[in-house]
Design a protein around this motif. Sequence first.
Motif, PDB file in Angstrom:
ATOM      1  N   GLY A  37      20.959 -44.354 -44.372  1.00 58.39           N
ATOM      2  CA  GLY A  37      20.605 -43.039 -44.247  1.00 58.39           C
ATOM      3  C   GLY A  37      19.748 -42.405 -45.112  1.00 58.39           C
ATOM      4  N   GLN A  38      19.933 -42.665 -46.376  1.00 58.52           N
ATOM      5  CA  GLN A  38      19.273 -42.393 -47.484  1.00 58.52           C
ATOM      6  C   GLN A  38      17.746 -43.036 -47.473  1.00 58.52           C
ATOM      7  OE1 GLN A  38      20.865 -41.684 -51.528  1.00 58.52           O
ATOM      8  NE2 GLN A  38      22.550 -43.039 -50.440  1.00 58.52           N
ATOM      9  N   GLN A  39      17.663 -44.288 -46.871  1.00 59.35           N
ATOM     10  CA  GLN A  39      16.477 -44.769 -46.562  1.00 59.35           C
ATOM     11  C   GLN A  39      15.541 -44.128 -45.429  1.00 59.35           C
ATOM     12  OE1 GLN A  39      16.528 -48.970 -46.453  1.00 59.35           O
ATOM     13  NE2 GLN A  39      18.497 -49.276 -47.472  1.00 59.35           N
ATOM     14  N   MET A  40      16.293 -43.598 -44.594  1.00 61.55           N
ATOM     15  CA  MET A  40      15.718 -42.981 -43.470  1.00 61.55           C
ATOM     16  C   MET A  40      15.042 -41.466 -43.957  1.00 61.55           C
ATOM     17  SD  MET A  40      17.413 -41.807 -39.762  1.00 61.55           S
ATOM     18  CE  MET A  40      17.790 -40.069 -40.192  1.00 61.55           C
ATOM     19  N   THR A  41      15.832 -40.875 -44.874  1.00 56.58           N
ATOM     20  CA  THR A  41      15.449 -39.489 -45.289  1.00 56.58           C
ATOM     21  C   THR A  41      14.170 -39.744 -46.162  1.00 56.58           C
ATOM     22  OG1 THR A  41      16.778 -39.680 -47.324  1.00 56.58           O
ATOM     23  CG2 THR A  41      17.588 -38.716 -45.041  1.00 56.58           C
ATOM     24  N   VAL A  42      13.888 -40.958 -46.894  1.00 57.32           N
ATOM     25  CA  VAL A  42      12.941 -41.211 -47.740  1.00 57.32           C
ATOM     26  C   VAL A  42      11.559 -41.312 -46.885  1.00 57.32           C
ATOM     27  CG1 VAL A  42      12.010 -43.023 -49.154  1.00 57.32           C
ATOM     28  CG2 VAL A  42      14.267 -42.316 -49.550  1.00 57.32           C
ATOM     29  N   THR A  43      11.498 -41.793 -45.786  1.00 55.36           N
ATOM     30  CA  THR A  43      10.452 -42.013 -44.717  1.00 55.36           C
ATOM     31  C   THR A  43      10.042 -40.673 -44.160  1.00 55.36           C
ATOM     32  OG1 THR A  43      11.582 -42.118 -42.764  1.00 55.36           O
ATOM     33  CG2 THR A  43      11.558 -44.115 -44.034  1.00 55.36           C
ATOM     34  N   PHE A  44      10.847 -39.398 -44.326  1.00 52.78           N
ATOM     35  CA  PHE A  44      10.264 -38.338 -43.808  1.00 52.78           C
ATOM     36  C   PHE A  44       9.145 -37.326 -44.628  1.00 52.78           C
ATOM     37  CE2 PHE A  44      10.177 -33.836 -42.747  1.00 52.78           C
ATOM     38  CZ  PHE A  44      10.305 -33.836 -41.334  1.00 52.78           C
ATOM     39  N   SER A 269      35.408 -52.201 -36.494  1.00 58.43           N
ATOM     40  CA  SER A 269      35.426 -53.018 -35.275  1.00 58.43           C
ATOM     41  C   SER A 269      33.832 -53.831 -35.158  1.00 58.43           C
ATOM     42  CB  SER A 269      35.383 -51.991 -33.922  1.00 58.43           C
ATOM     43  OG  SER A 269      34.350 -51.157 -33.986  1.00 58.43           O
ATOM     44  N   ALA A 270      33.914 -54.774 -34.484  1.00 58.38           N
ATOM     45  CA  ALA A 270      32.842 -55.515 -34.106  1.00 58.38           C
ATOM     46  C   ALA A 270      31.701 -54.567 -33.767  1.00 58.38           C
ATOM     47  CB  ALA A 270      32.975 -56.677 -33.172  1.00 58.38           C
ATOM     48  N   GLN A 271      32.007 -53.724 -32.725  1.00 63.66           N
ATOM     49  CA  GLN A 271      31.005 -52.708 -32.205  1.00 63.66           C
ATOM     50  C   GLN A 271      30.362 -51.974 -33.376  1.00 63.66           C
ATOM     51  OE1 GLN A 271      32.371 -50.098 -29.305  1.00 63.66           O
ATOM     52  NE2 GLN A 271      30.492 -48.950 -28.820  1.00 63.66           N
ATOM     53  N   LEU A 272      31.237 -51.408 -34.218  1.00 61.37           N
ATOM     54  CA  LEU A 272      30.732 -50.444 -35.194  1.00 61.37           C
ATOM     55  C   LEU A 272      29.630 -51.269 -36.201  1.00 61.37           C
ATOM     56  CD1 LEU A 272      30.772 -48.057 -37.072  1.00 61.37           C
ATOM     57  CD2 LEU A 272      32.738 -48.674 -38.221  1.00 61.37           C
ATOM     58  N   GLN A 273      30.078 -52.583 -36.511  1.00 59.33           N
ATOM     59  CA  GLN A 273      29.415 -53.408 -37.401  1.00 59.33           C
ATOM     60  C   GLN A 273      27.994 -53.838 -36.727  1.00 59.33           C
ATOM     61  OE1 GLN A 273      30.039 -54.310 -40.450  1.00 59.33           O
ATOM     62  NE2 GLN A 273      31.768 -52.925 -40.337  1.00 59.33           N
ATOM     63  N   GLN A 274      27.992 -54.071 -35.420  1.00 60.62           N
ATOM     64  CA  GLN A 274      26.696 -54.082 -34.691  1.00 60.62           C
ATOM     65  C   GLN A 274      25.767 -52.913 -34.792  1.00 60.62           C
ATOM     66  OE1 GLN A 274      25.703 -57.065 -33.370  1.00 60.62           O
ATOM     67  NE2 GLN A 274      23.719 -55.749 -32.879  1.00 60.62           N
ATOM     68  N   GLN A 275      26.626 -51.565 -34.552  1.00 62.87           N
ATOM     69  CA  GLN A 275      25.804 -50.440 -34.687  1.00 62.87           C
ATOM     70  C   GLN A 275      25.140 -50.353 -36.060  1.00 62.87           C
ATOM     71  OE1 GLN A 275      28.579 -47.262 -33.336  1.00 62.87           O
ATOM     72  NE2 GLN A 275      27.656 -47.139 -31.623  1.00 62.87           N
ATOM     73  N   LEU A 276      25.775 -50.609 -37.065  1.00 64.89           N
ATOM     74  CA  LEU A 276      25.289 -50.291 -38.532  1.00 64.89           C
ATOM     75  C   LEU A 276      24.270 -51.289 -38.679  1.00 64.89           C
ATOM     76  CD1 LEU A 276      28.653 -50.260 -40.518  1.00 64.89           C
ATOM     77  CD2 LEU A 276      26.838 -48.516 -40.182  1.00 64.89           C
ATOM     78  N   LYS A 277      24.285 -52.648 -38.251  1.00 67.86           N
ATOM     79  CA  LYS A 277      23.045 -53.637 -38.064  1.00 67.86           C
ATOM     80  C   LYS A 277      22.069 -52.945 -37.486  1.00 67.86           C
ATOM     81  CE  LYS A 277      25.890 -57.565 -38.715  1.00 67.86           C
ATOM     82  NZ  LYS A 277      26.200 -59.125 -38.271  1.00 67.86           N
ATOM     83  N   GLU A 278      22.163 -52.460 -36.382  1.00 62.34           N
ATOM     84  CA  GLU A 278      21.303 -51.711 -35.541  1.00 62.34           C
ATOM     85  C   GLU A 278      20.511 -50.676 -36.176  1.00 62.34           C
ATOM     86  OE1 GLU A 278      18.701 -50.962 -32.092  1.00 62.34           O
ATOM     87  OE2 GLU A 278      19.750 -52.757 -32.746  1.00 62.34           O
ATOM     88  N   PHE A 279      21.274 -49.691 -36.826  1.00 60.90           N
ATOM     89  CA  PHE A 279      20.757 -48.647 -37.630  1.00 60.90           C
ATOM     90  C   PHE A 279      19.815 -49.253 -38.613  1.00 60.90           C
ATOM     91  CE2 PHE A 279      21.852 -44.931 -40.690  1.00 60.90           C
ATOM     92  CZ  PHE A 279      20.745 -44.414 -40.244  1.00 60.90           C
ATOM     93  N   SER A 280      20.375 -50.247 -39.384  1.00 59.36           N
ATOM     94  CA  SER A 280      19.676 -50.891 -40.398  1.00 59.36           C
ATOM     95  C   SER A 280      18.175 -51.388 -40.111  1.00 59.36           C
ATOM     96  CB  SER A 280      20.376 -51.843 -41.155  1.00 59.36           C
ATOM     97  OG  SER A 280      19.705 -52.558 -42.219  1.00 59.36           O
ATOM     98  N   ARG A 281      18.305 -52.120 -38.772  1.00 59.47           N
ATOM     99  CA  ARG A 281      17.010 -52.714 -38.037  1.00 59.47           C
ATOM    100  C   ARG A 281      16.134 -51.459 -37.802  1.00 59.47           C
ATOM    101  NH1 ARG A 281      15.134 -54.396 -33.287  1.00 59.47           N
ATOM    102  NH2 ARG A 281      16.693 -53.547 -32.160  1.00 59.47           N
ATOM    103  N   ARG A 282      16.606 -50.364 -37.131  1.00 61.50           N
ATOM    104  CA  ARG A 282      15.761 -49.412 -37.020  1.00 61.50           C
ATOM    105  C   ARG A 282      14.820 -48.648 -38.293  1.00 61.50           C
ATOM    106  NH1 ARG A 282      14.091 -50.462 -31.832  1.00 61.50           N
ATOM    107  NH2 ARG A 282      15.793 -50.173 -30.612  1.00 61.50           N
ATOM    108  N   VAL A 283      15.696 -48.627 -39.122  1.00 59.32           N
ATOM    109  CA  VAL A 283      15.249 -47.915 -40.376  1.00 59.32           C
ATOM    110  C   VAL A 283      14.224 -48.739 -40.933  1.00 59.32           C
ATOM    111  CG1 VAL A 283      15.717 -47.133 -42.587  1.00 59.32           C
ATOM    112  CG2 VAL A 283      17.156 -46.394 -40.791  1.00 59.32           C
ATOM    113  N   ASP A 284      14.461 -50.218 -41.002  1.00 60.53           N
ATOM    114  CA  ASP A 284      13.389 -51.144 -41.475  1.00 60.53           C
ATOM    115  C   ASP A 284      12.087 -51.094 -40.634  1.00 60.53           C
ATOM    116  OD1 ASP A 284      14.945 -52.247 -43.395  1.00 60.53           O
ATOM    117  OD2 ASP A 284      15.675 -53.874 -42.318  1.00 60.53           O
ATOM    118  N   GLU A 285      12.257 -50.957 -39.329  1.00 57.87           N
ATOM    119  CA  GLU A 285      10.880 -50.643 -38.491  1.00 57.87           C
ATOM    120  C   GLU A 285      10.307 -49.434 -38.749  1.00 57.87           C
ATOM    121  OE1 GLU A 285      12.474 -50.734 -34.646  1.00 57.87           O
ATOM    122  OE2 GLU A 285      12.671 -52.999 -34.434  1.00 57.87           O
ATOM    123  N   LEU A 286      10.976 -48.455 -39.041  1.00 59.28           N
ATOM    124  CA  LEU A 286      10.414 -47.205 -39.382  1.00 59.28           C
ATOM    125  C   LEU A 286       9.648 -47.337 -40.761  1.00 59.28           C
ATOM    126  CD1 LEU A 286       9.842 -44.131 -39.002  1.00 59.28           C
ATOM    127  CD2 LEU A 286      12.221 -43.790 -40.021  1.00 59.28           C
TER     128      LEU A 286
END
Length: 298
Positions: A37-44, A269-286
């Motif tokens: 989340g902090q990495q996302m705020t740095v892009t703004f 949960s596996a779903q939470l871990q997958q969501q966290l990975k997806e969030f990280s991937r989206r921020v990396d793309e940004l």
Amino acid sequence: MPLPLRRSLALSLAALLLSMFSGCASFTSVDNFARTGQQMTVTFPPIANATVDSCINNELRRNLISTDGFDPAAAEQQARRGCDKIADSNQKILRLNDVLARYAQALQVLSGGKVAHYHDQFSGLGEALGSIPVPGSDKPLLDPGQVSLIMKLSEQLSRLLTQDMQKSAINELLAQQEAIAAITNALNTYVQTVYRDRIAIERRDSGVLQMALHETARAEPLATNYVRVRLYRDEKQLGERAKIPDSYARAVKAFQDNLESLRKSHDDSAQLQQQLKEFSRRVDELKLQVAFLAPVNW
């Protein structure tokens, strides 16, 4: 009752109480979410600042081609004056991003077991946030209720970070979904409107300038070809910069989804871990798209 059974019950009760007390996924998951989340705020800030750069450079580019007796210094001063309104709005919206950054920082500090001891000032924040207009109108971007929610969150962040709170304070922050939704939606609206508008203006003016070069091609072939090369490079970069609003929107959606899951989850949960990975991937793309932000100076 046999001792092994008493120990087993005691351990089970302790685990249950810990689960009820924490009310969220493991501190590792919260920490991962907060860091991303902090990495996302740095892009703004670069995205917001790029709207001013776009405004200034576009004005200079137009004047360079269309103005007789071009004076770079005078043209730049005039361009900056014409872009002051955007710069003023940026300064206000950046304060809203600062609240989101502090929120992510607070979660990261608490989940890491280290509570910061410092004071943060939010004086004038409410007035600044309440005066941010929806681009192109006089309507406020945040209504009074949303400003109130954000101010309460800001005051809570200041209080949490100056009172040696325990890790259970994470629950208080994860429960602030409504305020965080107001912040992230407002930031995303700003990107989708102001930034997209600047991209559209640059594209429009680039076509106009290309047409204007036809008039100078015979008299100044070398200068004309040089400007054409610069415009070509600008347009290629513009294509990459145009992807930023969609990238930012996807990162914000992932942020909001993860916050909801962390608030509800009592385990990793596996779903939470997958969501966290997806969030990280989206921020990396940004972050990759933000690398294309710096406009080519003329």
